[in-house]
Design a protein around this motif. Structure first.
Motif, PDB file in Angstrom:
ATOM      1  N   PRO A 101      10.638  27.991  67.912  1.00  0.00           N
ATOM      2  CA  PRO A 101       9.698  26.873  67.705  1.00  0.00           C
ATOM      3  C   PRO A 101       8.644  26.823  68.770  1.00  0.00           C
ATOM      4  CG  PRO A 101      11.955  26.166  67.345  1.00  0.00           C
ATOM      5  CD  PRO A 101      12.026  27.546  67.823  1.00  0.00           C
ATOM      6  N   SER A 120       5.722  21.947  65.971  1.00  0.00           N
ATOM      7  CA  SER A 120       6.414  23.027  65.256  1.00  0.00           C
ATOM      8  C   SER A 120       7.445  22.479  64.296  1.00  0.00           C
ATOM      9  CB  SER A 120       7.059  23.956  66.268  1.00  0.00           C
ATOM     10  OG  SER A 120       7.785  24.940  65.604  1.00  0.00           O
ATOM     11  N   ASP A 121       8.179  21.450  64.722  1.00  0.00           N
ATOM     12  CA  ASP A 121       9.197  20.851  63.816  1.00  0.00           C
ATOM     13  C   ASP A 121       8.527  20.290  62.570  1.00  0.00           C
ATOM     14  OD1 ASP A 121      11.081  19.584  66.640  1.00  0.00           O
ATOM     15  OD2 ASP A 121      11.125  21.520  65.618  1.00  0.00           O
ATOM     16  N   GLU A 139       6.558  23.332  55.592  1.00  0.00           N
ATOM     17  CA  GLU A 139       6.719  24.644  54.941  1.00  0.00           C
ATOM     18  C   GLU A 139       7.844  24.615  53.924  1.00  0.00           C
ATOM     19  OE1 GLU A 139       5.955  28.640  54.149  1.00  0.00           O
ATOM     20  OE2 GLU A 139       4.807  27.066  55.135  1.00  0.00           O
ATOM     21  N   LYS A 140       8.932  23.969  54.236  1.00  0.00           N
ATOM     22  CA  LYS A 140      10.051  23.874  53.273  1.00  0.00           C
ATOM     23  C   LYS A 140       9.625  23.131  52.002  1.00  0.00           C
ATOM     24  CE  LYS A 140      13.905  23.996  56.528  1.00  0.00           C
ATOM     25  NZ  LYS A 140      15.067  23.261  57.056  1.00  0.00           N
ATOM     26  N   LEU A 165       7.509  23.111  60.186  1.00  0.00           N
ATOM     27  CA  LEU A 165       8.658  23.703  59.480  1.00  0.00           C
ATOM     28  C   LEU A 165       9.069  22.840  58.298  1.00  0.00           C
ATOM     29  CD1 LEU A 165      10.765  24.895  62.523  1.00  0.00           C
ATOM     30  CD2 LEU A 165       9.455  26.285  60.940  1.00  0.00           C
ATOM     31  N   GLN A 221      11.932  29.976  60.781  1.00  0.00           N
ATOM     32  CA  GLN A 221      11.917  28.909  61.770  1.00  0.00           C
ATOM     33  C   GLN A 221      12.492  29.384  63.070  1.00  0.00           C
ATOM     34  OE1 GLN A 221      14.023  25.621  60.133  1.00  0.00           O
ATOM     35  NE2 GLN A 221      12.780  25.513  58.272  1.00  0.00           N
ATOM     36  N   ASN A 238      13.184  31.324  54.969  1.00  0.00           N
ATOM     37  CA  ASN A 238      12.404  30.295  55.646  1.00  0.00           C
ATOM     38  C   ASN A 238      13.108  29.797  56.880  1.00  0.00           C
ATOM     39  OD1 ASN A 238      10.350  30.417  53.778  1.00  0.00           O
ATOM     40  ND2 ASN A 238      11.300  28.922  52.410  1.00  0.00           N
TER      41      ASN A 238
END
Length: 716
Positions: free
Chosen positions: A654, A563-564, A570-571, A567, A716, A712
């Motif tokens: 997350p 998940s980290d 995605e940024k 993220l 998260q 965003n």
């Protein structure tokens, strides 16, 4: 304690509030006793205050008293209360605080009063009447019917002269007979009317009967052929008759006032009004007739009745108009006229309750009879004691007289011996008479004295004969008393034999119960072995669950790491999309178009999840990226699908992102690494293809759209 107004839902109340609060006061004393009988400690007879707070709160709610349960904490320092102590608190702290003005505001109804009794019934029925493993409730009344029967039973329970219930609460056999007759009449079991006395005599003890005994009698003797619906209807009619104070109800034929036609109406008479319905189910109400002292009831003679009219007529004259009615027979007409006249006489008395008054009069007669019987018993004991004292005195007197008679007989024997001696001396003196003439006068005087003594002795003998006759008469009376005592002892012996037979029956029942207990113990042994096996299986399942829990925590850690990485990717993707849009957008000087603030990860269903195509998209062509930015085809997050149901996506932790994106969108840890590399390469190509000015413009656009970054982050 402040008293507030009632809620608006209580729109209809009684016309006589003081009668309502008095009914609540009297009936609560009886209902609360069952709570104490159920919850009280066997040794002390008291109940913990914490167990009484719900009941006190219910009473306070009915009377609109805030936090009424706190009254219990203000009392003495003990943590428990007896029945009399709790009743004293209710009288002093609750009922005495309610005045007439407050009652008018409360606008109490019968449903309000039933809340208190329902609360007491729940504690009694669920704890006392339905204990776990009880064998007594295999055959019982429906709960609603049993509750109404319980209310009628308490209504007619015995009271003292001051209206306090006699503890323990019991009903007299006479009142039980009234209830059973009404119940049997409501169910139409006419053949059982002759068996009521026998049933009451079998179940009552000293003419008294507890509620459980009374219920068992109803169930075993009078409901064997009835359905639950018939039982509920019969108990409902009992409740309406006694508790709701219905004086009389039945079908009458009523004549219209304007349209002179006869129609059958179901009439229900209370103490203040006569209500009539179209049918006995009392669903369609046609009207009410208010009663006052100006109303009159008169008979209409059947002589000269016109054709089409009805016999057995009577008229109820009110101040508004007369109501002409016809009964089925003369007896029914007389019953209705008597009940109407009694209701008219008592309609102005706010505290008048017809059936309560009748029950109180019957209880008063029974109390007077008990007092008279106790007085007669006391007098009989006093007479027996006085008679015994007289017998003791007579016996002492007889003993004394016998002793005196014995002494007298001894004296007489001595006197006789003396007389014989004197006679000998007299003969000797007679022989010497000629020789001693001077002693002749002395001898004559002595003879006269002896004659007088003889007469006295004869009189004493006659007196003794009379005393003997009196003693014989007393002895005969005592023998008669002994014969009467033997008769009484024979009766007692017969009663003892009957009691021994009953004890043998009870012993037989006890042996049957022991056999049932043995069977129950054998079943429990089988259940214990089954429980041991189940416990072993449960332990194995627990061990398996621990292993699965460890595996789940390891999987969750992997999902957090993935998940980290998602993220971060995605940024970077968001930044690259904004840079491409700003680079393709023409500008005039320093001016640039203001784009709408749209979160490209938001759909018409809310925040959506992302899939693998979002990370592969920048690697295709810059033309497709530019087209997506300028052509208006906005990026829409895919919906989160779980099974067959679609749910709106929401901000997730997350852990949730990793958990949901894995099986749904098909993203695994290897795809995360590939997406990170592809995103970084795409970002490097775009940076090389843009000049320094567009790069500065992109940096400024990031400052001008902070909410996009914030969105965003929130995602998260």
């Amino acid at each position: 304690m402040p008293v507030l107004g009632r809620p608006s839902k209580r729109s209809s109340g009684g016309k006589h509030p003081r009668q309502t609060i008095e009914r609540l006061r009297e009936d609560t004393r009886k209902s609360v006793w069952y709570v104490f009988d159920t919850l009280s400690n066997i040794s002390t007879g008291k109940v913990m205050k914490s167990q009484l707070k719900v009941l006190m709160s219910t009473i306070g709610f009915v009377l609109s008293m805030e936090k009424a349960e706190e009254i219990l904490n203000k009392e003495n320092s003990t943590n428990d209360l007896s029945y009399l102590e709790f009743i004293k608190i209710l009288e002093e702290e609750v009922f005495s605080k309610v005045d007439n003005n407050t009652l008018e505001k409360l606008n109490l109804t019968d449903n309000d009063l039933e809340e208190v009794h329902r609360n007491c019934w729940v504690l009694y029925f669920k704890v006392k009447k339905e204990p776990k493993g009880s064998m007594e409730n295999l055959k019982a009344l429906p709960e609603e019917a049993c509750y109404k029967l319980w209310r009628v039973y308490n209504f007619l329970a015995e009271e003292d002269d001051e209206g306090m219930p006699l503890l323990p609460i019991q009903i007299h056999a006479e009142e039980a007979k009234h209830i059973v007759e009404s119940f049997v009449g409501s169910t139409g079991q006419v053949t059982l009317l002759a068996k009521i006395d026998d049933a009451i005599n079998s179940y009552s003890l000293h003419d008294e009967m507890s509620f459980q005994t009374f219920e068992n009698m109803i169930v075993n003797r009078f409901t064997t052929d009835l359905t639950d619906t018939a039982i509920k209807q019969a108990t409902k009619e009992l409740f309406q008759q006694y508790v709701s104070d219905t004086m009389i109800k039945g079908m009458l034929c009523k004549r219209g006032y304007q349209v002179k036609s006869w129609k059958d109406r179901w009439m229900v008479l209370s103490t203040r009004q006569l209500t009539y319905y179209t049918a006995p189910d009392e669903r369609e109400r046609k009207g009410d007739i208010k009663l006052d002292h100006d109303c009159k009831v008169e008979v209409i003679a059947d002589a000269g009745v016109k054709s089409g009219s009805r016999p057995n007529r009577f008229v109820l004259k009110t101040s508004a108009k007369p109501y002409e009615m016809s009964a089925h027979d003369v007896k029914t007409r007389n019953d209705w006229m008597t009940a109407l006249q009694k209701a008219i006489d008592k309609c102005s008395d706010g505290n008048y309750h017809f059936h309560k008054t009748e029950a109180m009069e019957r209880q008063k007669v029974r109390r007077d009879g008990r007092r008279k019987k106790e007085e007669e018993e006391r007098r009989r004991k006093e007479e027996e004691e006085s008679l015994q004292k007289m017998k003791d005195l007579l016996r002492d007197k007889q003993d004394e007289e016998e002793k005196q008679n014995l002494r007298h007989f001894e004296e007489m024997e001595i006197a006789r011996l003396k007389l014989e001696e004197e006679e000998k001396q007299r003969l000797k003196h007679l022989e010497e008479l000629e020789m001693a003439k001077k002693n002749q006068l002395l001898l004559e005087e002595r003879l006269q004295a002896e004659e007088a003594l003889r007469k006295q002795e004869q009189q004493r003998l006659r007196d003794l004969e009379e005393i003997k006759k009196a003693l014989e008469k007393l002895l005969e009376e005592e023998r008669q008393a002994k014969r009467d005592e033997e008769i009484v002892r024979a009766l007692q012996a017969r009663l003892l034999d009957e009691e021994m037979e009953k004890r043998e029956e009870l012993e037989t029942l006890r042996r049957e119960q022991d056999e049932l207990l043995k069977e129950e113990r054998s079943r429990r042994e089988g259940l214990e072995e089954h429980q041991i096996e189940q416990a072993r299986k449960l332990q194995d399942a627990a061990d398996t669950l621990q292993r699965l829990e460890a595996q789940r925590r390891a999987a969750e850690q992997d999902l957090l790491d993935a998940s980290d990485k998602l993220l971060v990717a995605e940024k970077e993707r968001t930044k690259l999309e904004h840079k491409v849009k700003l680079w393709k957008t023409p500008t005039v000087g320093l001016a640039r178009p203001i784009a709408p603030k749209v979160d490209k990860l938001t759909t018409h269903r809310g925040l959506g999840a992302f899939c693998g195509e979002d990370f592969i998209k920048p690697l295709n062509t810059q033309t497709s990226v530019v087209g997506a930015g300028s052509g208006g085809n906005e990026y829409v997050k895919p919906e989160l699908v779980t099974g067959d149901t679609k749910e709106e996506s929401a901000p997730m932790t997350p852990t949730e992102v990793g958990t949901n994106s894995g099986p749904v969108n098909g993203i695994n840890s290897s795809q995360d690494k590939t997406n990170d590399v592809s995103v970084q390469q795409a970002g490097q190509k775009e940076v090389k293809s843009t000049d320094l000015d567009s790069l500065n413009t992109t940096e400024n656009s990031e400052d001008s759209f902070p909410e996009l970054v914030d969105n965003n982050v929130g995602y998260q």
